[in-house]
Write an enzyme that holds these catalytic residues in place. Structure first.
Site, PDB file in Angstrom:
ATOM      1  N   LYS A 178      20.378  38.707  -7.655  1.00 34.97           N
ATOM      2  CA  LYS A 178      19.051  38.539  -8.259  1.00 34.97           C
ATOM      3  C   LYS A 178      17.994  39.165  -7.358  1.00 34.97           C
ATOM      4  CE  LYS A 178      15.879  35.455  -7.971  1.00 34.97           C
ATOM      5  NZ  LYS A 178      14.663  36.306  -8.123  1.00 34.97           N
ATOM      6  N   GLU A 253      18.396  34.812   5.886  1.00 39.96           N
ATOM      7  CA  GLU A 253      17.556  35.665   6.740  1.00 39.96           C
ATOM      8  C   GLU A 253      16.117  35.424   6.321  1.00 39.96           C
ATOM      9  OE1 GLU A 253      15.192  37.877   8.313  1.00 39.96           O
ATOM     10  OE2 GLU A 253      15.716  39.267   6.715  1.00 39.96           O
ATOM     11  N   CYS A 287       9.626  41.501   7.608  1.00 40.74           N
ATOM     12  CA  CYS A 287       9.844  40.286   8.399  1.00 40.74           C
ATOM     13  C   CYS A 287       9.847  40.574   9.897  1.00 40.74           C
ATOM     14  CB  CYS A 287      11.147  39.608   7.987  1.00 40.74           C
ATOM     15  SG  CYS A 287      12.610  40.652   8.179  1.00 40.74           S
ATOM     16  N   GLU A 391       3.600  32.579   9.361  1.00 37.20           N
ATOM     17  CA  GLU A 391       3.887  33.945   8.950  1.00 37.20           C
ATOM     18  C   GLU A 391       2.876  34.375   7.891  1.00 37.20           C
ATOM     19  OE1 GLU A 391       7.752  36.628   7.902  1.00 37.20           O
ATOM     20  OE2 GLU A 391       7.498  34.818   6.703  1.00 37.20           O
TER      21      GLU A 391
END
Length: 487
Positions: A178, A253, A287, A391
């Site tokens: 997906k 991750e 990231c 983040e």
């Protein structure tokens, strides 16, 4: 009078065929703010059909030799490379990234992912020991797990989707993948090439849709024993909860709050342009991007002045502009989220040195409603600020000063994340010493984003569970079995 624009309509790819869906969701062009694509809003029903297809294809696919699967992977890489420009154009339009970035990074790496795992699958070995005194020999074999559920993010769409599909199917698994509902086009385009490459029906199934519907159905399905996910830490928490009753293997991750540590003996001529790139590449939507920059006191003022000057050279513009350094952010909501971090920093007393709220952003007429933002540098921000702890995932970086090595190690480690870090110093002993103590899965010294795919990739703490790479991905996508022979 111009008629209505024709929207691109995607379909799920299940059992080697494109299958329409009963409902669809809109996908936007980030550079204009316009709807340009409709994506299937899949759920349990579509995932159930995909599971059946993947289950039926597993025995035949897993029985093929590594050499046969390797040849097919290389053929798929050939096909992607042949259509590289079409893929790059689509990725740029769908995600908002510059055409240059898509053309030189995303699509070449997507093709290379298949080549890399096509090669590595041929070189794995197993273990064997003997117990001569009782006439026994022991050896290990590795077998594919079954159906792999793969969920990939919107920032590097085809790049990270193929980073999962390639090791999964070269190891003999079948997959249900997906992509993000915001960036599904290149995955749909790749589906058109699977049959040409020789991948049998049911081996790769792509189900489009949202996390709460399609993602949830994949993660909670009892016949999908393995989940590989790249995305937010919050979503990963939910995946762990939903997977727990089924004892699924997980590879997660997740995010990062990556520090760059600039010591006084750093080569600033190399450090500054590289750190600007590590902060703002792909609009800061990687990231691994640098979002906290620690600079030793004696060079702090010089670094800050030169860093801001270099940042202002980055051009924000239409993704199709080959001279643009940055394109658009992924969505209106994400743009507002990133801008709000800058507002919070200003309210806390930090200084905004360039970018958002300081400099003017000039855009072409056709991009006035797009989701653009200037690269932004913040100084004099406290370590406990949300801008230093959370983040942001956008073109915002914070620059602070430090005095001692011991101090900066403690401060660099003072967040919940532990994905990547960068050290700039000409002192080899210091580089080794600091790298060892940083709580990060990857540490670059005097460079950034130099990747060796054979070696482990992944983070510590809230940045994830598990590692990806030649050996690590193979071990994740297989189960090891010890066999003992009495002779």
């Amino acid at each position: 009078m111009a008629g209505p624009k024709t929207l691109l309509v995607l379909e799920n790819f299940i059992n080697g065929k494109f299958v329409p869906c009963s409902s669809y969701i809109d996908s936007y062009d980030p550079s204009t703010g316009d709807v340009y694509c409709r994506v299937p809003d899949s759920g349990k029903e579509e995932v159930e059909i995909a599971v059946t297809a993947a289950r039926d294809a597993f025995l035949s696919w897993s029985s093929k030799s590594p050499q046969e699967r390797s040849q097919i992977m290389n053929k798929l890489a050939d096909l992607i490379e042949h259509d590289l420009e079409a893929f790059a154009q689509a990725e740029s339009k769908d995600q908002g990234k510059t055409i240059t970035f898509a053309r030189t990074v995303d699509i070449p790496r997507a093709a290379y992912n298949f080549r890399f795992f096509a090669s590595s699958i041929l070189h794995h070995t197993t273990e064997c020991t003997q117990m001569d005194h009782i006439d026994c020999m022991h050896y290990t074999v590795r077998t594919p797990v079954g159906i792999a559920g793969l969920i990939s993010p919107w920032n590097l769409p085809l790049y990270l989707l193929t980073w999962k599909i390639a090791p999964a199917i070269t190891s003999g698994n079948t997959v249900i993948a997906k992509p993000s509902e915001m960036t599904s086009v290149t995955a749909w385009m790749m589906c058109k090439l699977l049959g040409k490459a020789g991948i049998p029906p049911g081996v790769v199934n792509i189900v489009f849709g949202t996390g709460p519907k399609a993602g949830e159905a994949i993660v909670s399905h009892p016949e999908v024993p393995l989940i590989s996910f790249t995305g937010s830490t919050l979503t990963a928490q939910h995946i762990r909860q939903r997977s727990a009753p089924h004892w699924k293997k997980l590879s997660l991750e997740l995010g990062g709050k990556n520090p760059a540590i600039i010591f006084e003996d750093a080569n600033l001529d190399q450090c500054i342009p590289t750190t600007v790139r590590s902060s703002f590449a792909n609009q800061g939507e990687i990231c691994l991007c640098t979002s906290r920059i620690f600079v030793q006191r004696s060079i702090y003022n010089e670094f800050l002045k030169r860093f801001v000057e270099e940042t202002r050279k980055w051009k924000v513009g239409s993704p199709s502009d080959p001279t643009a350094s940055m394109g658009a952010l992924i969505s209106k909501e994400h743009l507002e989220k990133v801008k709000n971090y800058v507002k919070k920093a200003r309210a806390e007393g930090a200084r905004i040195l360039c970018g958002e709220g300081v400099d003017s952003l000039a855009l072409p007429t056709g991009n006035q409603n797009g989701y653009f933002m200037l690269p932004t540098v913040i100084a004099e921000v406290k370590d406990e600020s949300c801008c230093m702890q959370e983040e942001i995932f956008g073109p915002v970086t914070c620059v602070v000063l430090f005095d001692t090595e011991e101090e900066v190690i403690k401060r660099a480690n003072g967040v919940k994340y532990g994905l990547a870090a960068t050290i700039w110093s000409s002192n080899v002993g210091r580089v080794h010493r600091v790298a060892k103590r940083l709580q990060a899965g990857l540490v670059w010294t005097n460079c950034w984003l130099v990747r060796e795919l054979n070696l482990p990739f992944g983070g510590m703490k809230a940045s994830g569970i598990g590692r990806e790479g030649a050996k690590e991905s193979y071990e994740f996508f297989t189960e090891v079995k010890t066999i003992t022979i009495k002779h």
